[in-house]
Write a protein that holds these residues in place. Structure first.
Motif, PDB file in Angstrom:
ATOM      1  N   SER A 156      46.711  47.454  42.251  1.00 36.58           N
ATOM      2  CA  SER A 156      45.789  47.900  41.197  1.00 36.58           C
ATOM      3  C   SER A 156      45.687  46.868  40.075  1.00 36.58           C
ATOM      4  N   LYS A 157      46.833  46.304  39.674  1.00 36.91           N
ATOM      5  CA  LYS A 157      46.841  45.279  38.624  1.00 36.91           C
ATOM      6  C   LYS A 157      46.150  44.007  39.107  1.00 36.91           C
ATOM      7  N   ALA A 158      46.435  43.621  40.347  1.00 36.62           N
ATOM      8  CA  ALA A 158      45.816  42.413  40.903  1.00 36.62           C
ATOM      9  C   ALA A 158      44.307  42.569  41.000  1.00 36.62           C
ATOM     10  N   LEU A 159      43.863  43.752  41.430  1.00 38.94           N
ATOM     11  CA  LEU A 159      42.425  43.995  41.551  1.00 38.94           C
ATOM     12  C   LEU A 159      41.739  43.972  40.192  1.00 38.94           C
ATOM     13  N   TRP A 160      42.355  44.606  39.201  1.00 38.32           N
ATOM     14  CA  TRP A 160      41.739  44.637  37.884  1.00 38.32           C
ATOM     15  C   TRP A 160      41.688  43.242  37.261  1.00 38.32           C
ATOM     16  N   ASP A 161      42.784  42.508  37.342  1.00 35.93           N
ATOM     17  CA  ASP A 161      42.801  41.156  36.792  1.00 35.93           C
ATOM     18  C   ASP A 161      41.815  40.248  37.525  1.00 35.93           C
TER      19      ASP A 161
END
Length: 443
Positions: A156-161
């Motif tokens: 989720s963090k990787a996708l948002w960033d």
């Protein structure tokens, strides 16, 4: 008011950006927009909204820390709207609803897209959406996978960033979900190269991209496309050489890097200096000469009708051809075996003069309300006017009056050149008389 403005694109475009800014300010003023308790002060919300809509990237609060996920979503939406061009988006919506464009709507859309002809507007607008989504999705996928696999971020963090930086890069916005922008990835080509390519593609301008896809059947590119491509290449690699020359041994920037990393950072820094706003090197550690190189790169900016700012590549190089013709004593200004009209030369001179005047006035005002040195103030002013977003770190420390000056510069830099170009084009009047000629002494 909207009906009257719609009949005059030069008035409608600033009004549309103003409305988007006000809506963004209202959303960022909500308690849900901040990560901590309470809500953002009005000036902070306004500054951030203007910076996002005008795809600048200057900030008074750390995007990664100060704003909540909701706040970051609002910021992303604002710079996506600003990058696409509100008029382009509105016209696309009109196409979906009415399935056709009225002449007045086409004129409005043509102003924002700088289409070469009325018949091309629909194709240009479709290309805007296609290229925008395609580039952003591809870069998002690359960054997401790399963040996940190489930096062990959650999906989720990787996708948002990945998404945030992809959209920010293509729109030349310069906002980042990391407090140090991209300095943590200064030696990582898998991060810097996709971001840089997105910046360059977004900054070329949609008329150039439209000409790429159109079947030319052996026809040469237009002068606009040739000047944009050659000019962008000269500025990109010329800027890279200058940055490498001045920063090669600077311990605060390139000094401790390997040869490959120096070349990568030099190229990336040159690319983003022309309105992207990301930084992989510490701008506050730049040599004075490097800051001067940035003055020039930022002020020139990118291609017309793209996501970049500045006075535009075509404006600068048209003036170069004009000066070269004057030096050689030629009556006509010629570029790539094509004669440039006097009206175009006058428009370029007007844009350059008013842009320079705006920077000079903004610098004088900011010097009057602060005790900062001329060099850092000039850097900040040009960065704001050219909607770049790079800063030596003084933005958050400016007094309220100074931040209002930066807000005005960002707004003028984003919509002022558009409005000016439209006004000059629409106010062409043929007079049936001429005054007697006289030659004052020049120089």
């Amino acid at each position: 008011m909207l009906h009257n403005a719609a009949r005059r694109p030069a008035r409608l475009i600033p009004l549309a950006f103003l409305i988007a800014t006000l809506l963004g300010t209202a959303l960022l003023s909500l308690p849900a927009a901040t990560a901590g308790p309470g809500q953002a002060p009005l000036l902070t919300a306004l500054f951030t909204a203007v910076s996002a809509v005008c795809v600048t990237g200057l900030i008074v609060q750390d995007t990664a820390v100060y704003w909540s996920f909701f706040g970051q979503c609002v910021i992303l939406l604002l710079f996506q709207i600003g990058g696409l061009g509100i008029m382009s988006g509105a016209t696309l919506l009109g196409l979906m609803v009415k399935r056709r464009l009225q002449l007045s709507s086409r004129l409005v859309a043509q102003q924002e897209t700088r289409s070469l002809g009325l018949g091309d507007v629909t194709g240009v607008l479709r290309l805007i959406l296609l290229v925008t989504l395609s580039v952003e999705l591809v870069v998002t996928a690359i960054l997401t996978l790399h963040f996940r696999l190489s930096y062990d971020l959650t999906w989720s963090k990787a996708l948002w960033d990945g998404l945030f930086h992809a959209v920010s890069a293509f729109n030349n916005a310069g906002f980042s979900t990391y407090s140090d922008s991209l300095m943590s990835f200064a030696t990582d080509p898998v991060i810097l190269v996709p971001v840089m390519l997105a910046v360059i593609i977004g900054g070329l301008g949609f008329p150039v991209l439209y000409e790429f896809r159109r079947d030319q059947r052996g026809k040469p590119w237009t002068i606009h496309t040739r000047i944009t491509l050659w000019g962008s290449a000269v500025l990109l690699f010329g800027g890279m050489v200058a940055i490498l020359f001045y920063e090669w041994s600077n311990p605060g920037t390139l000094g401790g890097m390997s040869l490959g990393d120096k070349l990568l950072s030099g190229l990336f820094t040159s690319a983003v200096a022309r309105t992207a706003g990301f930084n992989s090197l510490d701008v506050s550690q730049f040599e004075a000469q490097t800051l001067a190189v940035h003055y020039f790169l930022m002020f020139v900016g990118g291609g017309s009708a793209g996501t970049a700012g500045g006075i535009k590549v075509t404006t600068f190089f048209l003036l170069f051809f004009f000066i070269w013709a004057e030096i050689r004593g030629n009556a006509d200004t010629v570029a790539f075996r094509r004669r440039i009209s006097y009206a175009t030369q006058r428009q370029a001179l007007t844009v350059l003069f008013l842009g320079s005047l705006t920077v000079a006035i903004g610098t004088m005002i900011l010097l009057s309300v602060t005790r900062l040195e001329l060099g850092v103030v000039l850097f900040e002013v040009i960065s704001a006017f050219a909607t770049v977003g790079l800063s030596t770190g003084i933005t958050a420390d400016l007094p309220a009056s100074g931040q209002l000056v930066i807000i005005a510069l960002m707004f003028i830099g984003r919509v002022g050149t558009i409005t000016l170009a439209t006004a000059l084009a629409l106010r062409s009047v043929t007079k049936h008389y001429r005054y007697p000629e006289e030659r004052p002494i020049v120089g």
